[in-house]
Design an enzyme around this catalytic site. Structure first.
Site, mmCIF file in Angstrom:
data_model
loop_
_atom_site.group_PDB
_atom_site.id
_atom_site.type_symbol
_atom_site.label_atom_id
_atom_site.label_comp_id
_atom_site.label_asym_id
_atom_site.label_seq_id
_atom_site.Cartn_x
_atom_site.Cartn_y
_atom_site.Cartn_z
ATOM 1 N N GLU A 1 9.866 16.915 14.448
ATOM 2 C CA GLU A 1 10.201 16.646 13.048
ATOM 3 C C GLU A 1 9.289 17.500 12.166
ATOM 4 O OE1 GLU A 1 8.790 13.057 11.053
ATOM 5 O OE2 GLU A 1 10.819 12.724 10.308
ATOM 6 N N GLU B 1 9.986 1.746 10.571
ATOM 7 C CA GLU B 1 10.939 2.801 10.174
ATOM 8 C C GLU B 1 10.199 4.121 10.311
ATOM 9 O OE1 GLU B 1 14.010 2.498 9.377
ATOM 10 O OE2 GLU B 1 14.226 0.348 9.001
ATOM 11 N N LYS C 1 0.860 -1.197 0.000
ATOM 12 C CA LYS C 1 0.000 0.000 0.000
ATOM 13 C C LYS C 1 0.892 1.240 0.000
ATOM 14 C CE LYS C 1 -1.686 3.003 2.682
ATOM 15 N NZ LYS C 1 -1.747 4.180 1.781
ATOM 16 N N CYS D 1 13.704 11.358 6.010
ATOM 17 C CA CYS D 1 13.721 10.953 7.423
ATOM 18 C C CYS D 1 15.115 11.128 8.017
ATOM 19 C CB CYS D 1 13.280 9.502 7.533
ATOM 20 S SG CYS D 1 14.265 8.401 6.524
HETATM 21 P P1 NAD Z 1 2.466 8.719 7.395
HETATM 22 O O1 NAD Z 1 2.724 8.034 8.688
HETATM 23 O O2 NAD Z 1 1.435 9.767 7.344
HETATM 24 O O3 NAD Z 1 2.027 7.619 6.299
HETATM 25 C C1 NAD Z 1 2.836 6.498 6.010
HETATM 26 C C2 NAD Z 1 1.959 5.414 5.416
HETATM 27 O O4 NAD Z 1 1.068 4.955 6.426
HETATM 28 C C3 NAD Z 1 1.099 5.889 4.250
HETATM 29 O O5 NAD Z 1 1.042 4.888 3.273
HETATM 30 C C4 NAD Z 1 -0.253 6.073 4.913
HETATM 31 O O6 NAD Z 1 -1.330 5.963 4.015
HETATM 32 C C5 NAD Z 1 -0.245 4.926 5.905
HETATM 33 N N1 NAD Z 1 -1.229 5.045 6.978
HETATM 34 C C6 NAD Z 1 -1.777 6.172 7.498
HETATM 35 N N2 NAD Z 1 -2.668 5.842 8.456
HETATM 36 C C7 NAD Z 1 -2.669 4.498 8.565
HETATM 37 C C8 NAD Z 1 -3.368 3.564 9.368
HETATM 38 N N3 NAD Z 1 -4.272 3.944 10.272
HETATM 39 N N4 NAD Z 1 -3.104 2.260 9.219
HETATM 40 C C9 NAD Z 1 -2.190 1.849 8.322
HETATM 41 N N5 NAD Z 1 -1.507 2.683 7.500
HETATM 42 C C10 NAD Z 1 -1.744 3.987 7.626
HETATM 43 O O7 NAD Z 1 3.881 9.233 6.877
HETATM 44 P P2 NAD Z 1 4.198 10.161 5.622
HETATM 45 O O8 NAD Z 1 3.752 11.545 5.926
HETATM 46 O O9 NAD Z 1 3.760 9.515 4.368
HETATM 47 O O10 NAD Z 1 5.802 10.090 5.614
HETATM 48 C C11 NAD Z 1 6.611 10.926 6.367
HETATM 49 C C12 NAD Z 1 7.057 10.248 7.629
HETATM 50 O O11 NAD Z 1 7.730 9.035 7.314
HETATM 51 C C13 NAD Z 1 8.078 11.093 8.376
HETATM 52 O O12 NAD Z 1 7.812 11.021 9.746
HETATM 53 C C14 NAD Z 1 9.398 10.420 8.043
HETATM 54 O O13 NAD Z 1 10.419 10.617 8.975
HETATM 55 C C15 NAD Z 1 8.985 8.996 7.971
HETATM 56 N N6 NAD Z 1 9.964 8.241 7.198
HETATM 57 C C16 NAD Z 1 10.778 7.374 7.852
HETATM 58 C C17 NAD Z 1 11.752 6.681 7.147
HETATM 59 C C18 NAD Z 1 12.681 5.718 7.834
HETATM 60 O O14 NAD Z 1 13.371 4.998 7.151
HETATM 61 N N7 NAD Z 1 12.710 5.676 9.150
HETATM 62 C C19 NAD Z 1 11.873 6.869 5.768
HETATM 63 C C20 NAD Z 1 11.020 7.769 5.138
HETATM 64 C C21 NAD Z 1 10.058 8.445 5.860
#
Ligand code: NAD
Length: 498
Positions: free
Chosen positions: A401, A265, A190, A299
């Protein structure tokens, strides 16, 4: 990558075919026939739409993945056969680099030259790396003091649910799908709702490479509906999640209810430390790359710069001078280094936090406002790389962040204080330091609480180097043999010799 691909000039796609769901080797509309608009962040205009799935579509994808795992050949064929297919996928990614670059850039706003050099080439390397690893999955024999032959088998987990964020769609989906497939799992992916386009093209590429029907399924839709259903589905054996700490916390507890293993992550807020003996040119270059890359939507960004007090004012001045030369603008211009933010809501968050910083006494030494461009780019989500000095360590922009092209600069007096400041946020994904003192490099690297530490550079990443977080940045590791292991389980077999 072919020379001609490297040299070709990419144009911004004006209209793309609507995206559909990829389930059991075929393309499908959502049961509800619903669609979501996909916006090009460089223009603010709709470029296409994708199917907006709901729980019934997700069920169909999990059924397909389950059947492909339980009945299909994928988990049974030799690692060498899977390796051949993954290697072909890497070749196809390179052959179709132009398409992938154009899609990823129009979807996320990434500058095309960086997207080619980083996102697309890293994705190819991820498939190559795990293709090699697929050939060396084995168990061990164990000596025991009874007449029996005991050994372990390393087996795939089953159906993996992969949930990915908006900022590095291609790299972060490949970092899950490649190791998961290498050991014989099947996958339901997804992607993030705002940036799903490269995931759909990758479904086509992997099918063309020879991945059988049902082994990879891509379901576009919201986190609240499709992501949630994936977390809760009883036929899903593991969740590989990358995203924010807030959603990750919910995902880990939901998957934990069902005792599903997870890789988490999550968010980051890394510190870059410049010690008094640093090479200043290198340090300034790293500091700039560390906060402008991907418009700070990374990130492993380093948005907190800690500088020895003796260098603080000179470094602030040098940073302001250097950042003025960073080309910001149209991601389809090959010289651009910083494109727009990926979505309007991210731009709004950056503006809000710059406002907080000013209220808290921060001094803006560069940027601090949107970048207004003309013509078709006038509706894009551009923000100037921004440097803010004179903030206390407890200011919101330092502790939280933000995920934008923002850098705060704080002075420190001692090594002890630098380490304490670097470790002072809830996050622990990455950290780094600039020094010519080798003993200090090892000493400080050992004390920084983060999953990866860079010395005299920033963001050197490779599929061979494990990465992941500590504290609120998550747990589990992607990349390296460590990631491969996280997609397998150990079975022990004991055969009596009596
Ligand atoms: P997000 O948490 O909003 O969304 C991530 C994913 O989770 C999306 O596909 C979203 O649709 C899904 N999601 C949202 N609600 C959900 C639920 N209730 N159940 C299951 N899935 C759900 O994150 P974002 O805004 O897309 O990305 C940015 C964040 O990701 C930042 O905090 C960044 O630091 C982090 N990030 C971490 C890494 C790492 O390797 N640690 C890498 C890239 C991004």
């Amino acid at each position: 990558m072919s020379e001609s691909a490297e040299q070709s000039v990419l144009r911004r796609p004006q209209h793309l075919e609507p995206g559909r769901l990829f389930i059991n080797g075929g393309w499908h509309d959502a049961d509800s026939k619903a669609h979501r608009e996909i916006i090009d962040p460089s223009t603010g205009k709709m470029v296409t739409s994708v199917a907006e799935a709901d729980a019934s579509d997700l069920d169909a994808a999990v059924d397909a993945a389950r059947h492909a795992f339980d009945e299909g050949p994928w988990a049974q064929v030799s690692g060498r056969e899977r390796a051949r297919i993954l290697h072909r996928a890497a070749d196809l990614i390179r052959q179709r680099a132009d398409e992938l670059v154009a899609l990823e850039s129009v979807d996320v706003g990434k500058p095309v030259s960086l997207c080619r050099a980083v996102d697309v080439s890293t994705a190819a390397e991820e498939y190559e790396y795990y293709s090699a690893m697929a050939q060396s999955i084995d168990g061990a024999t164990r000596q025991i003091p009874v007449p029996a032959h005991a050994y372990t088998r390393r087996e795939p987990l089953g159906v993996v649910g992969a949930i990915t964020p908006f900022n590095f769609p291609l790299i972060l989906s490949s970092s899950k799908i490649a190791p998961a497939l290498a050991v014989g799992n099947t996958v339901v992916h997804k992607p993030a709702e705002e940036t799903p386009l490269s995931a759909l093209l990758m479904a086509e590429i992997l099918a063309e490479a020879g991945v059988p029907d049902g082994v990879l399924n891509v379901v576009t839709g919201s986190g609240a509906v499709v992501g949630e259903a994936l977390l809760r589905h009883p036929m899903v054996d593991k969740i590989a999640f990358t995203g924010s700490t807030a959603v990750g916390r919910h995902a880990a507890s939901t998957a934990g209810e069902a005792l599903k293993p997870v890789t988490m992550e999550l968010g980051g807020n890394a510190a870059q430390i410049i010690f008094e003996d640093a090479d200043l040119e290198t340090a300034i270059g790293s500091a700039i790359r560390g906060f402008v890359f991907n418009s700070g939507q990374f990130c492993m960004s380093g948005p907190r710069l800690l500088v020895h007090r003796s260098l603080h004012d000179a470094v602030v001045e040098a940073l302001a001078g250097a950042v003025a030369h960073v080309p910001v603008g149209d991601p389809f211009d090959p010289v651009t280094v910083v494109g727009p933010m990926a979505a309007e809501r991210h731009l709004a968050k950056v503006e809000q936090y710059v406002g907080f910083a000013q209220e808290e006494g921060g001094r803006i030494v560069a940027g601090g406002e949107q970048l207004e461009l003309g013509g078709e780019l006038s509706g894009g989500f551009y923000y100037k790389p921004t440097i803010i000095a004179d903030l206390g360590n407890d200011s919101r922009i330092v502790q939280e962040e933000i995920f934008g092209p923002l850098l705060t600069v704080q002075p420190f007096d001692t090594e002890e204080e630098a380490v304490a400041l670097a470790n002072s946020t809830p996050y622990g994904l990455a950290s780094g330091l600039q020094t010519k003192d080798l003993a200090r490099a090892h000493r400080v690297a050992a004390r920084l609480r983060a999953g990866i530490i860079w010395v005299n550079d920033w963001a050197i990443l490779d599929p061979a180097i494990p990465f992941g977080g500590v504290k609120q940045s998550g747990y589990g590791r992607e990349y390296g043999p460590e990631a491969l292991e996280s997609y397998t389980k150990i079975k022990s077999v004991v055969i009596s010799l009596a």
